[in-house]
Design a protein around this motif. Structure first.
Motif, PDB file in Angstrom:
ATOM      1  N   SER A   1       1.307  -0.940   0.754  1.00 48.49           N
ATOM      2  CA  SER A   1       0.096  -0.298  -0.220  1.00 48.49           C
ATOM      3  C   SER A   1       1.369   1.079  -0.485  1.00 48.49           C
ATOM      4  O   SER A   1       0.092   2.922  -0.503  1.00 48.49           O
ATOM      5  CB  SER A   1      -0.749  -0.082   1.402  1.00 48.49           C
TER       6      SER A   1
ATOM      7  N   LEU B   1       7.358  -8.041   1.411  1.00 43.32           N
ATOM      8  CA  LEU B   1       6.798  -8.219   1.172  1.00 43.32           C
ATOM      9  C   LEU B   1       6.502  -9.217   0.355  1.00 43.32           C
ATOM     10  O   LEU B   1       5.967 -10.583  -0.126  1.00 43.32           O
ATOM     11  CB  LEU B   1       5.487  -7.672   0.404  1.00 43.32           C
TER      12      LEU B   1
ATOM     13  N   GLN C   1      -6.840  -7.830   4.035  1.00 39.91           N
ATOM     14  CA  GLN C   1      -5.390  -7.114   4.133  1.00 39.91           C
ATOM     15  C   GLN C   1      -4.393  -8.471   3.742  1.00 39.91           C
ATOM     16  O   GLN C   1      -4.402  -8.430   5.238  1.00 39.91           O
ATOM     17  CB  GLN C   1      -5.162  -5.940   3.833  1.00 39.91           C
TER      18      GLN C   1
ATOM     19  N   GLN D   1      -0.461  -8.902   2.759  1.00 39.30           N
ATOM     20  CA  GLN D   1       0.676  -8.667   1.501  1.00 39.30           C
ATOM     21  C   GLN D   1       1.817  -8.779   1.748  1.00 39.30           C
ATOM     22  O   GLN D   1       2.716  -9.656   1.592  1.00 39.30           O
ATOM     23  CB  GLN D   1       0.424  -7.610   0.753  1.00 39.30           C
TER      24      GLN D   1
ATOM     25  N   HIS E   1       1.122  -4.688   5.867  1.00 39.79           N
ATOM     26  CA  HIS E   1       0.061  -4.840   5.602  1.00 39.79           C
ATOM     27  C   HIS E   1      -0.744  -6.294   6.159  1.00 39.79           C
ATOM     28  O   HIS E   1      -1.297  -7.131   5.257  1.00 39.79           O
ATOM     29  CB  HIS E   1       0.537  -5.152   3.935  1.00 39.79           C
TER      30      HIS E   1
ATOM     31  N   LYS F   1      -2.607 -13.895   4.871  1.00 41.21           N
ATOM     32  CA  LYS F   1      -2.115 -14.996   4.140  1.00 41.21           C
ATOM     33  C   LYS F   1      -1.779 -16.063   3.538  1.00 41.21           C
ATOM     34  O   LYS F   1      -1.260 -16.642   2.029  1.00 41.21           O
ATOM     35  CB  LYS F   1      -0.738 -14.161   3.366  1.00 41.21           C
TER      36      LYS F   1
ATOM     37  N   GLY G   1      -7.195  -1.657   0.839  1.00 38.60           N
ATOM     38  CA  GLY G   1      -5.661  -0.747  -0.226  1.00 38.60           C
ATOM     39  C   GLY G   1      -5.575  -0.538  -1.595  1.00 38.60           C
ATOM     40  O   GLY G   1      -6.868   0.010  -1.949  1.00 38.60           O
TER      41      GLY G   1
END
Lengths: 139, 432
Positions: free
Chosen positions: A58, A118, B210, B212, B216, B226, B319
């Protein structure tokens, strides 16, 4: 998830170079976020598979200078859906006003960290464990 | 599954030597809250100090950088406890009775990364853009121990846990307080629902989480989203603390824990349940970075919508950029199963609002509710008091060099304001 031996990480993030296990192929270049996207686009157009989303995170493209994208090591056949994603990502990038701010060394490190974390999340790696290994090596 | 929420209206917060809720006032012994937070080993390991403050609606106060906002609650009847899998044991929640301290929140603030953001102004033009300006906020500002720079995952975890523990401590004070009002919410089994509401359209809420990576993340019963497959929750599980926020980036459109506890899509679907529609369930699905994960998760969303014989689905994302792809994949695949969709998102349409709003699109995504344009520029005047710190403002999302002006005002995009363009539709911004 693809084998580490079948993928290549396109990145401008130095933390990715030091933070991934040896079996990962990292194609590092000191180029801009946009240049990373263009490099990935050209690879995807040439038939390399796109494995991670180019706009992960983001943190907006005009804020962070760092970007890592995973593609296949070898070309296969161009996937139209993947080509559409990378093309749209470049269009989205261009929508943001270029950032003018000076980033301190610590903030650059933080942006590297988020990009790295990430990427690790996408690859099923433990980013915290990778960072601990790097920190211990520094001691 | 049936849940009763008992609302205890909080109309003031005061520091005190004794912690209690009395006549709508929350009295808090900050030292006791601190001691309760430090009972956690990770908090002890990574957090050097906590400071506490109270921010009330209308005060000239700016809270920043905000990490999470949490509504204190306590389970008074039935199985489970608050924040299952993280604070309470992992028992299934969503049934029995829960007391809610309404009108207030625990806000965690303090720097984790240098570009962090999140502003709550309690007065002025910024206050209109955040729902949290209307609450009495108990603010916990965390300071990291030295050497945390190489351990930000661990520090983020510690601050997240600290906030949940503070909310647990305060929620517990409502255990023996008579609620001012209460409401019940019930979801029937599939067959029962069809028999009871044979003529109403079957609607589910596809709730995208969200997921990631660092800063996040979202947790479902303690599991990092996730690492989950698309699955079904009773809506009351969400209301009862099953979903927690670990998302600290993009203040305007991150879903705080408070948003999850008070999800407006869930509230509105329950309000229509049995009248205009049959609210079947929530389908939770993630927003991973790996494209194959996106395909798998969205395939499963569509598969579950079909299996449940839905007529319609409301889809909300969280997001920008990467999740837009999940949003469109979900929408397209669910529509192709013959299920009508409406999506909720926000927009990054440029400061003039003229650019393409999302990073992805499809003709089947033809019913959209927007939570506003995050690129909209706002000037936030200097306020008398800052809780937290302002030194990062030039680097926050939507800020730019010179954002923090010499007179103390801030010029930035509304991205910087916590909850401004919330993609559950929690806030009041939209467009027609």
């Amino acid at each position: 998830m693809e084998s580490p031996l079948k993928i290549c990480v396109i990145t401008n993030n130095p933390l990715v170079v030091s933070g991934l296990p040896k079996q990962y192929l990292v194609d590092y270049a000191d180029i801009t976020y946009r240049q990373i996207l263009v490099k990935v686009r050209d690879l995807v157009y040439a038939g390399y598979r796109l494995y991670t989303h180019p706009l992960s995170g983001s943190v907006k493209p005009n804020e962070t200078p760092y970007k890592s994208v995973v593609v296949s090591r070898k070309p296969e056949k161009m996937e139209v859906a993947e080509a559409a994603i990378i093309s749209a990502s470049i269009e989205t990038f261009d929508k943001f006003r270029p950032g003018k701010r000076e980033l301190t060394a610590q903030i650059q490190k933080d942006f590297q960290l988020v990009d790295y974390a990430l990427l690790c999340g996408a690859l099923g790696l433990d980013a915290a464990a990778g960072l601990s290994i790097i920190a211990n090596q520094k001691l | 599954m049936k849940l009763e929420l008992g609302y205890i209206q909080i109309t003031d917060i005061q520091f005190s030597k004794e912690s209690k809720v009395e006549n709508g006032t929350l009295f808090v012994d900050a030292d006791a809250v601190k001691a309760f937070m430090y009972e956690d080993d990770d908090v002890k390991e990574w957090v050097k100090s906590f400071s506490f403050d109270i921010a009330k609606p209308g005060e000239s106060v700016r809270i920043t950088p905000v990490k999470d906002v949490i509504e204190p609650r306590v389970k008074v009847e039935g199985p489970g406890g608050q924040f299952p899998g993280v604070i309470a044991k992992v028992d299934t929640v969503g049934s029995g009775k829960t007391h809610v301290l309404r009108g207030m929140a625990v806000v965690t603030a303090g720097k984790i990364v240098g570009f962090q953001e999140g502003i709550i102004d309690m007065t002025g033009p910024g206050a209109d853009y955040t729902p949290f300006s209307k609450l009495f906020n108990f603010v916990v500002v965390a300071e990291p121990k030295e050497g945390y720079e190489d351990h930000k995952h661990e520090y983020e975890h510690a601050v997240r846990i600290a906030g949940l523990r503070a909310a647990t401590f305060i929620g517990e004070l409502g255990r023996n307080v008579q609620p001012d009002s209460s409401e019940s919410f019930e979801t029937l089994g599939i067959k029962e629902g069809i028999e009871k509401y044979p003529d109403l359209p079957r609607v589910a809420y596809v709730h995208m989480l969200q997921s990631q990576g660092l800063l996040h993340d979202t947790y479902v019963y303690g599991v990092d989203a996730k690492r989950t497959l698309t699955t079904i929750l009773y809506p009351t599980e969400t209301m009862d603390g099953a979903i927690l926020s670990g998302n600290c980036v993009s203040a305007c459109d991150k879903n705080t824990t408070y948003h999850h506890q008070n999800n407006p899509v869930v509230a509105e679907l329950f309000a229509q349940h049995g009248k205009t529609l049959n609210y079947v369930c929530n389908i939770i699905t993630n927003e991973n970075v790996y494209l194959a994960d996106k395909q798998r998760s969205s395939d499963w969303s569509a598969k579950l919508c079909r299996l449940l014989d839905l007529d319609g689905a409301i889809i909300s994302q969280e997001g920008f950029g990467n999740p837009d792809t999940d949003l469109i994949m979900n929408t397209k695949k669910i529509e192709l199963q013959g299920v009508k969709t409406t999506i909720i998102t926000d927009e990054y349409a440029g400061q003039d609002g003229k650019s393409q709003s999302l990073a992805d699109a499809d003709p089947l995504a033809d019913a959209v509710v927007t939570g506003g344009n995050a690129n909209q520029v706002i000037i936030l005047p200097k306020l008398d008091k800052v809780i937290g710190m302002l030194d990062y403002v030039d680097t926050i999302a939507g800020g730019h060099a010179g954002s923090l002006r010499p007179d103390g005002s801030i010029e930035a995009e509304i991205q910087v304001i916590t909850g401004a363009t919330n993609e559950m539709g929690f806030n009041t911004l939209s467009a027609r």
